[in-house]
Write a protein that holds these residues in place. Structure first.
Motif, short mmCIF file in Angstrom:
data_model
loop_
_atom_site.label_atom_id
_atom_site.label_comp_id
_atom_site.label_asym_id
_atom_site.label_seq_id
_atom_site.Cartn_x
_atom_site.Cartn_y
_atom_site.Cartn_z
N ASN A 179 5.92 61.85 16.45
CA ASN A 179 7.06 62.78 16.69
C ASN A 179 7.35 63.27 15.16
N GLN A 180 7.08 64.76 15.13
CA GLN A 180 7.41 65.15 13.84
C GLN A 180 8.03 66.51 14.06
N TYR B 272 6.41 66.24 19.62
CA TYR B 272 6.98 65.31 20.59
C TYR B 272 6.33 64.88 21.81
N LYS B 273 6.12 63.46 21.92
CA LYS B 273 5.16 63.00 23.02
C LYS B 273 3.86 64.03 23.32
N GLY B 274 3.48 64.29 22.17
CA GLY B 274 2.10 64.99 22.51
C GLY B 274 2.31 66.77 22.66
N ILE C 4 16.29 67.16 20.82
CA ILE C 4 15.07 66.51 21.67
C ILE C 4 14.66 64.99 20.74
N GLY C 5 14.92 63.99 21.74
CA GLY C 5 14.89 62.31 21.15
C GLY C 5 16.19 62.51 20.46
N ASN D 156 9.50 62.77 10.28
CA ASN D 156 9.16 61.99 11.42
C ASN D 156 10.32 61.49 12.15
N PHE D 157 10.57 61.49 13.27
CA PHE D 157 11.88 60.86 14.11
C PHE D 157 11.46 59.98 15.26
#
Length: 260
Positions: free
Chosen positions: A6-7, A47-49, A167-168, A258-259
């Motif tokens: 996750n970037q 995020y998640k691909g 997001i996240g 990154n998160f």
């Protein structure tokens, strides 16, 4: 923040004119530090691909090439000002690569303005090679893009109602002058907050200045805060960075976070 899948990528961290501004002779505009060179504000969230672009301004092509990015699964639009939408014509190579329309999410008002700015995209008889765009209106409610939950964050940009996005455990708030109390509740538990900070001095009718941004950041209590939509009037990156509170930083073009 150890999940490298996750970037968040700062594609651009500048104002509507960018830094340096055309014809500007201020020392910051003439700086040789690449962190003082700022393209128009935009971000990529991986995020998640999924590759989710936030805003698509006039520097979009240059930003994608600089970061060696070739995928965009969806675009989130914060608001309809030129520096946030005028690069949408450059989704064409992504249409050709992905062989599908580009989904674009935003307020109904914002999507209607995109139709007005790009009439040829929505013409009944389209010129070959015209961008293929699918407009998807959203409200204040959470929505889902292929398994990725997006939380719209209603904020004020002067008198204009616009969206930030969560997001996240990452939230992105550009071009803001006020965060309503109800939105503050949606910003709890963040790893990373990215928030507007135009300059140090002279209040602005539609943007936060640095002290106001720091105050919001202290209230939100994210693990780390980064500032964006920065003008040359902020000063040199290297000098301002030393003055900031712990866990707060100036963003700069190309910075990757990154998160979780």
């Amino acid at each position: 923040m150890s999940d490298n899948s996750n970037q968040f990528i700062f594609l651009g961290t500048g104002t509507s004119q960018g830094v340096p501004v055309i014809g500007c002779t201020d020392p910051v505009c003439l700086s040789n530090d690449p962190r003082d060179k700022r393209l128009r504000a935009s971000a990529m969230v991986i995020y998640k691909g999924m590759h989710i672009l936030i805003d698509c301004g006039p520097d979009f092509r240059q930003q994608m090439l600089r970061e060696n990015l070739s995928d965009v699964d969806a675009i989130l639009i914060s608001h309809e000002h030129n520096d946030h939408i005028i690069g949408l014509d450059d989704v064409r190579p992504l249409n050709f690569k992905m062989k599908k329309d580009m989904p674009i999410y935003g307020m109904p008002r914002v999507l209607n303005d995109i139709k007005y700015r790009f009439p040829y995209v929505f013409s009944a008889v389209k010129y070959p090679g015209t961008p293929s765009i699918e407009l998807r209106p959203i409200t204040d409610d959470k929505f889902n893009i292929n398994g990725v939950e997006i939380t719209p964050l209603p904020v004020k940009h002067g008198n204009l109602d616009i969206y930030g996005y969560r997001i996240g455990n990452m939230a992105y708030l550009t071009d803001i002058s006020e965060i309503p109390d109800e939105t503050m509740k949606l910003l709890e538990g963040l790893d990373i907050l990215i928030i507007d900070a135009l300059r140090k001095e002279y209040s602005h009718h539609s943007h936060l200045i640095l002290d106001e941004s720091i105050d919001y950041a202290k209230r939100i209590k994210a693990k780390k805060t980064y500032f964006t939509h920065i003008s040359y009037e902020m000063g040199f990156y290297e000098e301002v960075e030393k003055e900031l509170p712990p866990h707060m930083h100036l963003g700069y073009d190309g910075l990757k976070l990154n998160f979780s």
